[in-house]
Scaffold this motif. Sequence first.
Motif, mmCIF file in Angstrom:
data_model
loop_
_atom_site.group_PDB
_atom_site.id
_atom_site.type_symbol
_atom_site.label_atom_id
_atom_site.label_comp_id
_atom_site.label_asym_id
_atom_site.label_seq_id
_atom_site.Cartn_x
_atom_site.Cartn_y
_atom_site.Cartn_z
ATOM 1 N N PRO A 80 3.360 6.648 10.410
ATOM 2 C CA PRO A 80 4.504 6.665 9.607
ATOM 3 C C PRO A 80 5.783 6.208 10.876
ATOM 4 O O PRO A 80 6.809 6.291 10.361
ATOM 5 C CB PRO A 80 4.728 8.301 9.178
ATOM 6 N N THR A 81 5.737 6.547 12.315
ATOM 7 C CA THR A 81 6.415 6.173 13.130
ATOM 8 C C THR A 81 6.596 4.984 13.861
ATOM 9 O O THR A 81 7.308 4.747 14.542
ATOM 10 C CB THR A 81 6.573 7.248 14.190
ATOM 11 N N ALA A 123 8.469 -1.356 5.891
ATOM 12 C CA ALA A 123 7.891 -0.574 4.569
ATOM 13 C C ALA A 123 8.725 0.540 4.325
ATOM 14 O O ALA A 123 8.655 0.704 3.110
ATOM 15 C CB ALA A 123 6.578 0.225 5.243
ATOM 16 N N VAL A 124 9.470 1.243 4.890
ATOM 17 C CA VAL A 124 10.288 2.562 4.578
ATOM 18 C C VAL A 124 11.334 2.068 3.436
ATOM 19 O O VAL A 124 11.491 2.459 2.395
ATOM 20 C CB VAL A 124 11.104 3.274 5.598
ATOM 21 N N PRO A 125 11.928 0.906 3.613
ATOM 22 C CA PRO A 125 12.932 0.342 2.688
ATOM 23 C C PRO A 125 12.412 -0.002 1.326
ATOM 24 O O PRO A 125 13.050 0.265 0.451
ATOM 25 C CB PRO A 125 13.718 -0.801 3.227
ATOM 26 N N LYS A 126 11.136 -0.617 1.607
ATOM 27 C CA LYS A 126 10.619 -1.053 0.364
ATOM 28 C C LYS A 126 9.950 0.028 -0.543
ATOM 29 O O LYS A 126 10.040 0.321 -1.783
ATOM 30 C CB LYS A 126 9.281 -1.940 0.555
ATOM 31 N N VAL A 127 9.424 1.156 0.117
ATOM 32 C CA VAL A 127 9.112 2.420 -0.484
ATOM 33 C C VAL A 127 10.469 2.929 -1.183
ATOM 34 O O VAL A 127 9.991 3.462 -2.227
ATOM 35 C CB VAL A 127 8.330 3.303 0.463
ATOM 36 N N ASP A 152 0.679 -1.267 0.032
ATOM 37 C CA ASP A 152 -0.093 0.058 0.169
ATOM 38 C C ASP A 152 0.812 1.210 -0.001
ATOM 39 O O ASP A 152 0.531 2.159 -0.882
ATOM 40 C CB ASP A 152 -0.791 -0.291 1.250
ATOM 41 N N ALA A 153 1.741 1.219 0.840
ATOM 42 C CA ALA A 153 2.645 2.390 0.908
ATOM 43 C C ALA A 153 3.399 2.762 -0.216
ATOM 44 O O ALA A 153 3.435 3.954 -0.674
ATOM 45 C CB ALA A 153 3.592 2.393 2.252
ATOM 46 N N ALA A 154 4.025 1.672 -0.887
ATOM 47 C CA ALA A 154 4.883 1.898 -2.150
ATOM 48 C C ALA A 154 3.997 2.290 -3.187
ATOM 49 O O ALA A 154 4.439 3.210 -3.994
ATOM 50 C CB ALA A 154 5.507 0.652 -2.435
ATOM 51 N N TYR A 155 3.008 1.757 -3.365
ATOM 52 C CA TYR A 155 2.098 2.132 -4.487
ATOM 53 C C TYR A 155 1.446 3.556 -4.346
ATOM 54 O O TYR A 155 1.506 4.273 -5.405
ATOM 55 C CB TYR A 155 0.768 0.983 -4.675
ATOM 56 N N ARG A 156 1.123 3.841 -3.276
ATOM 57 C CA ARG A 156 0.840 5.385 -3.015
ATOM 58 C C ARG A 156 1.781 6.444 -3.324
ATOM 59 O O ARG A 156 1.622 7.615 -3.795
ATOM 60 C CB ARG A 156 0.262 5.568 -1.598
ATOM 61 N N ALA A 157 3.052 5.856 -3.540
ATOM 62 C CA ALA A 157 4.312 6.833 -3.892
ATOM 63 C C ALA A 157 4.174 7.128 -5.366
ATOM 64 O O ALA A 157 4.856 8.254 -6.121
ATOM 65 C CB ALA A 157 5.489 6.441 -3.423
ATOM 66 N N LEU A 158 3.520 6.268 -6.239
ATOM 67 C CA LEU A 158 3.559 6.486 -7.543
ATOM 68 C C LEU A 158 2.275 7.415 -8.361
ATOM 69 O O LEU A 158 1.038 7.087 -7.850
ATOM 70 C CB LEU A 158 3.431 5.029 -8.136
ATOM 71 N N ARG A 159 2.813 8.403 -9.047
ATOM 72 C CA ARG A 159 1.927 9.021 -9.739
ATOM 73 C C ARG A 159 0.998 8.253 -10.691
ATOM 74 O O ARG A 159 1.379 7.434 -11.295
ATOM 75 C CB ARG A 159 2.560 9.884 -10.599
ATOM 76 N N GLY A 160 -0.355 8.638 -10.752
ATOM 77 C CA GLY A 160 -1.484 7.790 -11.470
ATOM 78 C C GLY A 160 -2.018 6.810 -10.745
ATOM 79 O O GLY A 160 -3.080 6.264 -10.924
ATOM 80 N N VAL A 161 -1.671 6.260 -9.350
ATOM 81 C CA VAL A 161 -2.181 5.322 -8.656
ATOM 82 C C VAL A 161 -3.538 6.265 -8.007
ATOM 83 O O VAL A 161 -3.312 7.278 -7.195
ATOM 84 C CB VAL A 161 -1.370 5.008 -7.440
#
Length: 169
Positions: free
Chosen positions: A144-145, A153-157, A11-20
Amino acid sequence: MLAGGCYWCLDAAYRALRGVVEVHSCFTGGETPHPTYEQVCTGTTGHAEAVAVTFDESLLPAEVVLDAFFTMHDPTQLNRQGADIGTQYRSAMFPADERQRGLFEAARDRAARNWPGEVVTTIEELGTVYPAPEEHQDFFAKNPTQGYCLAVAVPKVNKVRASFAQYLR
């Protein structure tokens, strides 16, 4: 519908992408009707923690969504991702139709060329999808903390950010 370990990370990684447009955490691929989070965590329901990703293909090609999936988790780990162990953390793809099945198969083939070792990602029938509890939706943004978010999650993002910089928000 994609499963690759804990759905908080996907979820966290996908939300970083434009267009999601949306990401929904859910359970699928199991036999138990209306499973609770606690039941899924036991590994006895057959369900995987998964995300449904809705995206604008004019901004983010489907191939990029799928290649990001194979970047944000290790598809060579059978029924686990790191310390998260069990079939609920399996690497699996759940196509909604034959077009998606073809895209998923092609993405898995691309991933197999990029990962050392065998890619064990399965392509399974979608079946019934059950939403994860509300507190699990957009978990990383809400927490986030939290220790797991920081450690896992942070390393994957960050890996997705580095690999798909041209598609970042």
